[in-house]
Write a protein that holds these residues in place. Structure first.
Motif, PDB file in Angstrom:
ATOM      1  N   ALA A   1     -18.376  17.844  55.085  1.00 43.79           N
ATOM      2  CA  ALA A   1     -19.459  17.917  56.065  1.00 43.79           C
ATOM      3  C   ALA A   1     -19.033  18.877  57.164  1.00 43.79           C
ATOM      4  O   ALA A   1     -17.836  19.016  57.435  1.00 43.79           O
ATOM      5  CB  ALA A   1     -19.759  16.538  56.644  1.00 43.79           C
ATOM      6  N   PRO A   2     -19.981  19.557  57.801  1.00 35.74           N
ATOM      7  CA  PRO A   2     -19.604  20.482  58.881  1.00 35.74           C
ATOM      8  C   PRO A   2     -18.828  19.811  60.000  1.00 35.74           C
ATOM      9  O   PRO A   2     -17.915  20.403  60.570  1.00 35.74           O
ATOM     10  CB  PRO A   2     -20.950  21.020  59.373  1.00 35.74           C
ATOM     11  N   VAL A   3     -19.199  18.556  60.310  1.00 36.62           N
ATOM     12  CA  VAL A   3     -18.507  17.787  61.344  1.00 36.62           C
ATOM     13  C   VAL A   3     -18.238  16.394  60.800  1.00 36.62           C
ATOM     14  O   VAL A   3     -19.150  15.729  60.290  1.00 36.62           O
ATOM     15  CB  VAL A   3     -19.346  17.694  62.635  1.00 36.62           C
ATOM     16  N   LEU A   4     -16.992  15.952  60.894  1.00 37.56           N
ATOM     17  CA  LEU A   4     -16.605  14.627  60.420  1.00 37.56           C
ATOM     18  C   LEU A   4     -16.575  13.672  61.608  1.00 37.56           C
ATOM     19  O   LEU A   4     -15.737  13.805  62.499  1.00 37.56           O
ATOM     20  CB  LEU A   4     -15.231  14.684  59.751  1.00 37.56           C
ATOM     21  N   LEU A   5     -17.487  12.708  61.618  1.00 40.16           N
ATOM     22  CA  LEU A   5     -17.566  11.746  62.714  1.00 40.16           C
ATOM     23  C   LEU A   5     -16.931  10.411  62.355  1.00 40.16           C
ATOM     24  O   LEU A   5     -16.278   9.782  63.181  1.00 40.16           O
ATOM     25  CB  LEU A   5     -19.031  11.535  63.132  1.00 40.16           C
ATOM     26  N   PHE A   6     -17.144   9.962  61.129  1.00 39.56           N
ATOM     27  CA  PHE A   6     -16.603   8.688  60.682  1.00 39.56           C
ATOM     28  C   PHE A   6     -16.111   8.829  59.248  1.00 39.56           C
ATOM     29  O   PHE A   6     -16.473   9.764  58.541  1.00 39.56           O
ATOM     30  CB  PHE A   6     -17.667   7.578  60.762  1.00 39.56           C
ATOM     31  N   GLY A   7     -15.311   7.858  58.846  1.00 43.58           N
ATOM     32  CA  GLY A   7     -14.824   7.843  57.476  1.00 43.58           C
ATOM     33  C   GLY A   7     -13.381   8.253  57.388  1.00 43.58           C
ATOM     34  O   GLY A   7     -12.874   8.965  58.248  1.00 43.58           O
ATOM     35  N   PRO A   8     -12.701   7.838  56.350  1.00 42.56           N
ATOM     36  CA  PRO A   8     -11.264   8.112  56.258  1.00 42.56           C
ATOM     37  C   PRO A   8     -10.953   9.527  55.806  1.00 42.56           C
ATOM     38  O   PRO A   8     -11.755  10.196  55.161  1.00 42.56           O
ATOM     39  CB  PRO A   8     -10.792   7.101  55.209  1.00 42.56           C
ATOM     40  N   LEU A   9      -9.755   9.959  56.166  1.00 38.19           N
ATOM     41  CA  LEU A   9      -9.130  11.144  55.589  1.00 38.19           C
ATOM     42  C   LEU A   9      -8.055  10.651  54.640  1.00 38.19           C
ATOM     43  O   LEU A   9      -7.296   9.737  54.978  1.00 38.19           O
ATOM     44  CB  LEU A   9      -8.508  12.022  56.675  1.00 38.19           C
ATOM     45  N   ARG A  10      -7.967  11.258  53.466  1.00 36.34           N
ATOM     46  CA  ARG A  10      -7.009  10.791  52.469  1.00 36.34           C
ATOM     47  C   ARG A  10      -6.084  11.915  52.036  1.00 36.34           C
ATOM     48  O   ARG A  10      -6.482  13.072  51.954  1.00 36.34           O
ATOM     49  CB  ARG A  10      -7.740  10.212  51.253  1.00 36.34           C
ATOM     50  N   CYS A  11      -4.850  11.513  51.747  1.00 33.57           N
ATOM     51  CA  CYS A  11      -3.862  12.444  51.234  1.00 33.57           C
ATOM     52  C   CYS A  11      -3.818  12.327  49.717  1.00 33.57           C
ATOM     53  O   CYS A  11      -3.538  11.246  49.187  1.00 33.57           O
ATOM     54  CB  CYS A  11      -2.487  12.139  51.818  1.00 33.57           C
ATOM     55  N   PRO A  12      -4.068  13.398  48.981  1.00 36.58           N
ATOM     56  CA  PRO A  12      -4.039  13.321  47.518  1.00 36.58           C
ATOM     57  C   PRO A  12      -2.636  13.171  46.959  1.00 36.58           C
ATOM     58  O   PRO A  12      -2.473  12.795  45.792  1.00 36.58           O
ATOM     59  CB  PRO A  12      -4.664  14.665  47.095  1.00 36.58           C
ATOM     60  N   GLU A  13      -1.614  13.444  47.764  1.00 30.89           N
ATOM     61  CA  GLU A  13      -0.235  13.354  47.291  1.00 30.89           C
ATOM     62  C   GLU A  13       0.294  11.932  47.321  1.00 30.89           C
ATOM     63  O   GLU A  13       0.824  11.419  46.335  1.00 30.89           O
ATOM     64  CB  GLU A  13       0.667  14.267  48.124  1.00 30.89           C
ATOM     65  N   CYS A  14       0.196  11.276  48.496  1.00 26.87           N
ATOM     66  CA  CYS A  14       0.775   9.930  48.638  1.00 26.87           C
ATOM     67  C   CYS A  14      -0.274   8.837  48.754  1.00 26.87           C
ATOM     68  O   CYS A  14       0.072   7.662  48.911  1.00 26.87           O
ATOM     69  CB  CYS A  14       1.710   9.887  49.846  1.00 26.87           C
ATOM     70  N   ARG A  15      -1.560   9.219  48.719  1.00 25.37           N
ATOM     71  CA  ARG A  15      -2.674   8.268  48.725  1.00 25.37           C
ATOM     72  C   ARG A  15      -2.853   7.538  50.065  1.00 25.37           C
ATOM     73  O   ARG A  15      -3.590   6.564  50.139  1.00 25.37           O
ATOM     74  CB  ARG A  15      -2.517   7.209  47.617  1.00 25.37           C
TER      75      ARG A  15
END
Length: 270
Positions: free
Chosen positions: A25-39
């Motif tokens: 999304a152009p701007v992230l207001l809510f929701g998690p960020l995830r790392c694909p390496e360590c989950r």
């Protein structure tokens, strides 16, 4: 947080993976960020990413700066009081800003205001026409909350995130400049900090910071108990050089020290 800044983030846990939102999304207001390496997953609330892995062991002044009342009165009362106590002077806000702005030059990429507090300087940078994106990093939720409110009121677009120095949650070569206004003396591990700054800067990117010279032995003990770590110019110059930063300069307004150094580029190595 704008998508352009989210793309530059790096997982603080494994320090490898690029953080990704669930949906672009152009701007992230809510929701998690995830790392694909360590989950590992990191929360985002009202546009502020929380990248602190464990509750920080705050001591002394840092504990006070996490108080909501202190954050709300920081710019008007607390910061001027700290300046008088540590620098024995209160700096003119416009002159102070112009000094930092001149040392930053023309950043070739996003600028990180590290230890941004309520974003006093970040707001002014973000409102300059044509200035690169500005991110503010601090460990205090209260300061970041106040910073968001102040930025909205000023009409300034600043991307705030919660993370704890000396580690920077950015990918290698992601930043055009790192600014530390009155925050260098809160970081205990200077060597690690400088390595992180050098890693995250683009070639030619600048580190600009301010701190104060160490007081006498008795006062110095009190400062350390308050969680402060002032250093002299020689120590700071050596740490910058050891991390590979070049063109070290300083402006001395005793006991205030304002510093600038650059990440080596092809031009500086000629």
């Amino acid at each position: 947080m704008r998508h352009a800044l989210v793309q530059l983030l790096r997982c603080p846990r494994c320090r490898k993976g690029a953080l990704r939102p669930e949906a672009p999304a152009p701007v992230l207001l809510f929701g998690p960020l995830r790392c694909p390496e360590c989950r590992t997953s990191y929360p985002v609330a009202e546009g502020v990413a929380d990248l602190v892995l464990e509750p920080p062991a705050s001591t002394g002044l840092q504990r006070g700066l996490e108080n909501r009342w202190v954050a709300r009165s920081y710019e008007r009362y607390v910061r001027p009081t700290l300046q008088r106590a540590l620098l024995r002077q209160r700096l003119d806000a416009d002159s102070e800003y112009l000094l930092y702005r001149s040392l930053l030059g023309t950043p070739d990429g996003p600028v990180l205001d590290l230890g941004c507090g309520t974003g006093l300087v970040a707001r002014r940078l973000a409102r300059e026409p044509g200035f690169p994106p500005v991110a503010g990093q601090d460990v205090s939720p209260a300061m970041l909350e106040e910073g968001m409110a102040q930025a909205r009121e000023a009409g300034a677009t600043v991307d705030f995130l919660r993370a704890q120095a000396p580690y920077l949650p950015f990918q290698d070569g992601a930043l055009g400049a790192v600014l530390m206004v009155d925050s260098l003396h809160y970081v205990e591990d200077l060597g690690r900090l400088m390595l992180e700054v050098a890693r995250a800067l683009r070639p030619g990117g600048r580190w600009v910071a301010s701190t104060y010279a160490p007081p006498g032995s008795v006062s110095g003990l009190l400062h350390r108990r308050a969680g402060l770590h002032p250093r002299n110019e020689a120590t700071l110059r050596a740490a910058a050089g050891a991390a590979g930063l070049v063109r070290f300069e300083r402006v001395a307004l005793p006991p205030l020290l304002v510093l600038k150094a650059e990440k080596a580029s092809a031009e500086t190595l000629r």
